[in-house]
Design an enzyme around this catalytic site. Structure first.
Site, PDB file in Angstrom:
ATOM      1  N   SER A 171       0.849  -1.188   0.000  1.00 42.74           N
ATOM      2  CA  SER A 171       0.000   0.000   0.000  1.00 42.74           C
ATOM      3  C   SER A 171       0.883   1.236   0.000  1.00 42.74           C
ATOM      4  O   SER A 171       2.103   1.146   0.069  1.00 42.74           O
ATOM      5  CB  SER A 171      -0.909   0.006   1.224  1.00 42.74           C
ATOM      6  OG  SER A 171      -0.140   0.237   2.387  1.00 42.74           O
ATOM      7  N   LYS A 172       0.237   2.379  -0.063  1.00 45.47           N
ATOM      8  CA  LYS A 172       0.999   3.625  -0.186  1.00 45.47           C
ATOM      9  C   LYS A 172       1.991   3.859   0.948  1.00 45.47           C
ATOM     10  O   LYS A 172       3.007   4.515   0.760  1.00 45.47           O
ATOM     11  CB  LYS A 172       0.038   4.807  -0.272  1.00 45.47           C
ATOM     12  CG  LYS A 172      -0.492   4.992  -1.674  1.00 45.47           C
ATOM     13  CD  LYS A 172      -1.456   6.171  -1.718  1.00 45.47           C
ATOM     14  CE  LYS A 172      -2.386   6.005  -2.902  1.00 45.47           C
ATOM     15  NZ  LYS A 172      -3.753   6.399  -2.590  1.00 45.47           N
ATOM     16  N   ARG A 173       1.675   3.303   2.108  1.00 46.80           N
ATOM     17  CA  ARG A 173       2.610   3.570   3.201  1.00 46.80           C
ATOM     18  C   ARG A 173       3.944   2.857   3.001  1.00 46.80           C
ATOM     19  O   ARG A 173       4.907   3.095   3.719  1.00 46.80           O
ATOM     20  CB  ARG A 173       1.964   3.239   4.543  1.00 46.80           C
ATOM     21  CG  ARG A 173       2.037   1.818   4.949  1.00 46.80           C
ATOM     22  CD  ARG A 173       1.127   1.509   6.138  1.00 46.80           C
ATOM     23  NE  ARG A 173       0.629   0.161   6.034  1.00 46.80           N
ATOM     24  CZ  ARG A 173       1.377  -0.912   6.293  1.00 46.80           C
ATOM     25  NH1 ARG A 173       2.617  -0.767   6.677  1.00 46.80           N
ATOM     26  NH2 ARG A 173       0.885  -2.115   6.155  1.00 46.80           N
ATOM     27  N   HIS A 174       4.019   1.974   2.010  1.00 48.97           N
ATOM     28  CA  HIS A 174       5.293   1.328   1.710  1.00 48.97           C
ATOM     29  C   HIS A 174       6.137   2.159   0.750  1.00 48.97           C
ATOM     30  O   HIS A 174       7.143   1.689   0.241  1.00 48.97           O
ATOM     31  CB  HIS A 174       5.046  -0.047   1.079  1.00 48.97           C
ATOM     32  CG  HIS A 174       4.435  -1.027   2.025  1.00 48.97           C
ATOM     33  ND1 HIS A 174       3.139  -1.453   1.918  1.00 48.97           N
ATOM     34  CD2 HIS A 174       4.938  -1.627   3.126  1.00 48.97           C
ATOM     35  CE1 HIS A 174       2.874  -2.282   2.907  1.00 48.97           C
ATOM     36  NE2 HIS A 174       3.938  -2.406   3.652  1.00 48.97           N
ATOM     37  N   GLY A 175       5.702   3.390   0.487  1.00 53.74           N
ATOM     38  CA  GLY A 175       6.429   4.219  -0.468  1.00 53.74           C
ATOM     39  C   GLY A 175       5.780   4.085  -1.820  1.00 53.74           C
ATOM     40  O   GLY A 175       4.576   3.901  -1.912  1.00 53.74           O
TER      41      GLY A 175
END
Length: 480
Positions: free
Chosen positions: A249-253
């Site tokens: 997801s976006k929190r992984h960059g």
RNA sequence: GCUCCCUUCGUCUAGUGGUCCAGGACGCUGCCCUCUCAAGGCGGUAACACGGGUUCGAACCCCGUAGGGAGCGCCA
């Protein structure tokens, strides 16, 4: 006669794969890998690859997203032979099929309220059974004029078995399935119906997709059978997880393919990284596109999900930057220089800059950053570099080298190297004692390409000017 | 909760009963090279999830357990 028969046979044997994203966001790395594997499979077997946009969810599909997906595919070079097709253009066909199923008694109208469905689901969850539609409206005579959905009459018993190219033999009990909705109250068809109809109509022979779809496969097979269509071969690819093992997801960059483009990743690096995620060929790490096509075999794809590792992607990117021709790198680097407000035409040949920086940057963004000083005076010295190298002891070497460079009329790397060597020797210093202050003086930073290439590309005028800036800096320091 | 699936170094993976006290790659790390940074060369670190079987012999076969994932929509 014989040729004719052969031709017919060939036609049936033509392999056709597809990539069928729903346009509800950008093209992410998971989708890109699915597309890559589908594309490779088609290319390897001399087949066709089609792109189909699954935009039946009118609420969430956007034009912007369609463009983002197309852009991503183009950047990666995953060219399609047919399409893009849009499912919203096929509604008549879907309705035709739904009416056919209805007419044949293989589907039925249902007017169960959402409240009833919700209550049913809740009840089933409470009783610890798998939530599924109970077939309440089967056999009920419901008028086409009242609001209703259409459900597919799933076989109540038996087993759906298929041989998945990556998962092997897969079996589902029909008892686990239920009568899924194929047409909504508003008259629009749903996913499991549209996929099946399009795959059959387009002659898709191999359905290669993420394994989040594996549970849909038995339903789709049942619909296909009800329609009397041939079944495609299925291959369900494992998911890509974030570097912490959870769903990407976006929190992984960065998860968007174009985000990697923006960061200065080369498409061949991303492709090479993606192809090795869940697939391998012995110990080989580096694959050109042609090698991928030649060596790729879906049977070698793993079943387990894999985690995305940016470090390794960057290693591959550096590898490809390093190996590539300087003029291509310069071409790709140019816009990144532009992003920093630099017009490469105002300084040294960008191809030469790319050549000397090639093995020093993991991304084009990084290369642009470390190359800025070739085109404009730095705003300030790198603090640590200046503290360490622009000290009073550096004054004499800098003055001497300035003198030597001023006198130089052949501004070539060879003569520049010679000049630095000569000054070091005359002062009885190691070369580093001259080169390093000089490097900081002309670049403002601690690390640059070789001092000869650096001076050469910075040019005589800027070099002399910046040496004076460094000398002024040292003097200012002495005043304190 | 239910159904299905997965499980080798931190990560990507090789491995399909003996050639494995488990190989390669990224990362980390030591040395060499060296005007800096890289690149490159040579080393090092680190894994068969756990517990039972089967077998002369198991990372490889079977069974449990644990952990992880997917799905269970009038989303796709």
């Amino acid at each position: 006669m014989k040729a004719e028969a052969l031709k017919g046979n060939d036609y049936r044997m033509t392999i056709k794969t597809r990539f069928a994203p729903s346009p509800t966001g950008y093209l992410h790395v998971g989708g890109a890998r699915t597309a890559l594997f589908s594309w490779l499979y088609a290319r390897k077997h001399g087949g066709k690859f089609v792109l189909r946009i699954e935009d039946t969810d009118l609420e969430r599909s956007t034009e912007e997203s369609i463009n983002a997906i197309l852009e991503g595919m183009t950047w990666l070079g995953l060219e399609y032979d047919e399409g893009p097709f849009y499912q919203t253009h096929h509604f008549d066909r879907y309705n035709e099929i739904i009416d056919q199923l209805l007419g044949e008694g293989k589907a039925y109208r249902c007017n169960c309220s959402r409240e009833r469905l919700d209550a049913l689901r809740e009840e089933q969850m409470k009783n610890k059974v798998k939530p599924r539609y109970d077939g309440h409206c089967r056999g009920k005579a419901i008028s086409p004029d009242e609001p209703h959905v259409i459900r597919f009459l799933n076989p109540p018993t038996g087993t759906v078995v298929f041989d998945d190219m990556v998962r092997g033999n897969v079996a589902f009990n029909n008892e686990e399935l239920d009568d899924l909705i194929i047409r909504r109250t508003d008259g629009s068809p749903t996913y499991n119906l549209t996929v099946v109809v399009d795959d059959a109509d387009m002659g898709i022979t191999h359905v290669i997709r993420g394994d989040d779809h594996i549970n849909n496969t038995p339903r789709q097979i049942n619909i296909l059978r009800a329609l009397g269509k041939d079944l495609p071969v299925y291959a369900h690819l494992p998911m890509i997880l974030g570097d912490d093992g959870s769903r990407l997801s976006k929190r992984h960059g960065a998860v968007s393919v174009m985000e990697y483009h923006n960061q200065g990743v080369l498409p061949e690096a991303l492709l090479n990284y993606l192809v090795r995620l869940g697939w391998s060929h012995g110990d080989q790490e580096i694959f050109s596109i042609d090698e991928m096509i030649e060596l790729f075999d879906i049977k070698d794809v793993n079943k387990a999900a894999s985690s995305f590792n940016t470090e390794k992607l960057l290693w591959l990117n550096q590898h490809y930057i390093k190996e590539d021709k300087p003029d291509r790198i310069a071409h790709l680097l140019s816009p990144h220089m532009g992003n920093r407000g630099i017009d490469p035409a105002t300084g040294p040949d960008l191809v030469e800059v790319a050549r000397v920086q090639q093995e020093r940057a993991k991304t084009l963004v990084e290369m642009a950053e470390i190359s800025e000083f070739f085109y404009k005076d730095y705003d300030a010295f790198d603090e640590n570099a200046a503290k360490k190298n622009l000290r009073p002891v550096a004054k004499e070497p800098l003055l001497k080298i300035k003198e030597a460079l001023q006198a130089l009329d052949d501004w070539s790397p060879e003569r520049l190297k010679q000049a630095v060597d000569d000054v070091a020797e005359s002062l009885d210093l190691k070369m580093g004692k001259v080169a390093q202050p000089l490097r900081v003086a002309v670049s403002g930073r601690a690390a640059t390409p070789g001092i000869d290439e650096t001076l050469f590309l910075v040019g005589k005028e800027a070099t002399l000017r910046r040496i004076d800036m460094a000398l002024a800096y040292i003097e200012a320091r002495e005043q304190q």
